[in-house]
Design a protein around this motif. Structure first.
Motif, mmCIF file in Angstrom:
data_model
loop_
_atom_site.group_PDB
_atom_site.id
_atom_site.type_symbol
_atom_site.label_atom_id
_atom_site.label_comp_id
_atom_site.label_asym_id
_atom_site.label_seq_id
_atom_site.Cartn_x
_atom_site.Cartn_y
_atom_site.Cartn_z
ATOM 1 N N GLU A 163 0.913 -1.115 -0.052
ATOM 2 C CA GLU A 163 0.011 0.080 0.101
ATOM 3 C C GLU A 163 0.631 1.343 -0.021
ATOM 4 O O GLU A 163 0.510 2.226 -0.695
ATOM 5 N N THR A 164 1.838 1.415 0.691
ATOM 6 C CA THR A 164 2.834 2.512 0.924
ATOM 7 C C THR A 164 3.637 2.590 -0.580
ATOM 8 O O THR A 164 3.979 3.675 -0.971
ATOM 9 N N LEU A 165 3.983 1.419 -1.256
ATOM 10 C CA LEU A 165 4.728 1.531 -2.474
ATOM 11 C C LEU A 165 3.790 2.144 -3.663
ATOM 12 O O LEU A 165 4.344 2.750 -4.498
ATOM 13 N N VAL A 166 2.442 1.991 -3.599
ATOM 14 C CA VAL A 166 1.775 2.521 -4.587
ATOM 15 C C VAL A 166 1.177 3.904 -4.216
ATOM 16 O O VAL A 166 0.434 4.696 -5.185
ATOM 17 N N ALA A 167 1.503 4.601 -3.007
ATOM 18 C CA ALA A 167 1.145 6.016 -2.849
ATOM 19 C C ALA A 167 1.921 6.946 -3.700
ATOM 20 O O ALA A 167 2.852 6.627 -4.216
ATOM 21 N N PRO A 168 1.111 7.944 -3.728
ATOM 22 C CA PRO A 168 1.666 9.055 -4.978
ATOM 23 C C PRO A 168 2.988 9.878 -4.177
ATOM 24 O O PRO A 168 2.794 11.005 -4.201
ATOM 25 N N VAL A 169 3.926 9.100 -3.606
ATOM 26 C CA VAL A 169 4.863 9.675 -2.835
ATOM 27 C C VAL A 169 6.293 9.124 -3.523
ATOM 28 O O VAL A 169 6.380 7.964 -3.716
ATOM 29 N N PRO A 170 7.324 9.890 -3.697
ATOM 30 C CA PRO A 170 8.466 9.273 -4.205
ATOM 31 C C PRO A 170 9.090 8.190 -3.147
ATOM 32 O O PRO A 170 8.936 8.198 -1.903
ATOM 33 N N ILE A 204 11.883 7.360 -2.296
ATOM 34 C CA ILE A 204 13.073 7.785 -1.552
ATOM 35 C C ILE A 204 12.342 8.093 -0.191
ATOM 36 O O ILE A 204 12.868 8.027 0.943
ATOM 37 N N GLN A 205 11.216 9.078 -0.251
ATOM 38 C CA GLN A 205 10.687 9.450 0.744
ATOM 39 C C GLN A 205 10.113 8.407 1.535
ATOM 40 O O GLN A 205 10.218 8.143 3.212
ATOM 41 N N ILE A 206 9.588 7.224 1.083
ATOM 42 C CA ILE A 206 9.255 5.969 1.826
ATOM 43 C C ILE A 206 10.333 5.416 2.516
ATOM 44 O O ILE A 206 10.196 4.931 3.647
ATOM 45 N N MET A 207 11.398 5.136 1.741
ATOM 46 C CA MET A 207 12.512 4.418 2.435
ATOM 47 C C MET A 207 13.177 5.297 3.537
ATOM 48 O O MET A 207 13.391 4.767 4.688
ATOM 49 N N ILE A 208 13.262 6.559 3.664
ATOM 50 C CA ILE A 208 13.733 7.316 4.484
ATOM 51 C C ILE A 208 12.884 7.218 5.783
ATOM 52 O O ILE A 208 13.110 7.345 6.914
ATOM 53 N N GLY A 209 11.562 7.424 5.516
ATOM 54 C CA GLY A 209 10.480 7.230 6.408
ATOM 55 C C GLY A 209 10.601 6.023 7.436
ATOM 56 O O GLY A 209 10.509 6.024 8.487
ATOM 57 N N ARG A 210 10.751 4.822 6.508
ATOM 58 C CA ARG A 210 10.959 3.393 7.285
ATOM 59 C C ARG A 210 12.314 3.648 8.022
ATOM 60 O O ARG A 210 12.389 2.972 9.061
ATOM 61 N N THR A 211 13.430 4.219 7.309
ATOM 62 C CA THR A 211 14.795 4.060 8.028
ATOM 63 C C THR A 211 14.582 5.031 9.522
ATOM 64 O O THR A 211 14.971 4.558 10.303
#
Length: 164
Positions: free
Chosen positions: A3-10, A12-19
């Motif tokens: 669900e997070t991977l299909v969000a309209p967000v780059p 890199i932001q998802i990865m930084i948020g996870r980290t």
């Protein structure tokens, strides 16, 4: 995760948020252990060095959270991603080498300890809280900061390659 991977967000932001999310959880756990240690009788050599120790805690947590994202990004099974994120630091954590660096006589073990990023984190914390250091506080900081940066970039590259 899907669900997070299909969000309209780059990504890199998802990865930084996870980290950063993993880093935050690890730092809170470290602070809880620190508070319990102080209640149990531990006294740092200098209370003004506590922010430095907190900085080393953040660097250690960031390094291992980035390792988790970098390794977990290569998994095909999304359920395994969180498992890898949580357990990526176990081999480093259970190694006694960072705590006993000065007593290790065998060259292969000394080399392995020099490669272990937790050795530099433990040494930095020991230096900040007790004033005892093997590598030197500056070296500890630089090694952890450079490694965290490299792992963040590597994790971002790997995370951008994830197929849904």
């Amino acid at each position: 995760m899907k669900e997070t991977l299909v969000a309209p967000v780059p990504r890199i932001q998802i990865m930084i948020g996870r980290t950063l999310g993993g880093c935050t959880v690890a730092v809170i756990q470290g602070l809880l252990v620190t508070v319990i240690s102080v209640i149990a009788g531990f006294r740092p050599a200098n209370y003004l060095a506590i922010p430095i120790a907190l900085g080393f805690m953040v660097l250690i947590a960031l390094t291992f959270a980035a390792v988790g994202v970098a390794i977990g990004s290569g998994l095909q099974d999304m359920q395994g991603f969180q498992l890898i994120m949580n357990f990526s630091s176990f081999p480093f954590t259970f190694s006694p080498a960072p705590c006993f660096r000065s007593r290790i006589k065998k060259l292969p073990l000394r080399i392995a300890t020099g490669i272990d990023p937790l050795s530099y984190g433990v040494d930095g914390l020991r230096s900040a809280l007790l004033g005892i250091s093997f590598y030197g506080q500056f070296t500890d900081f630089v090694v952890l900061a450079v490694l965290a940066t490299i792992l963040m970039f590597f994790g971002a590259w790997r995370f951008s390659k994830i197929e849904i």
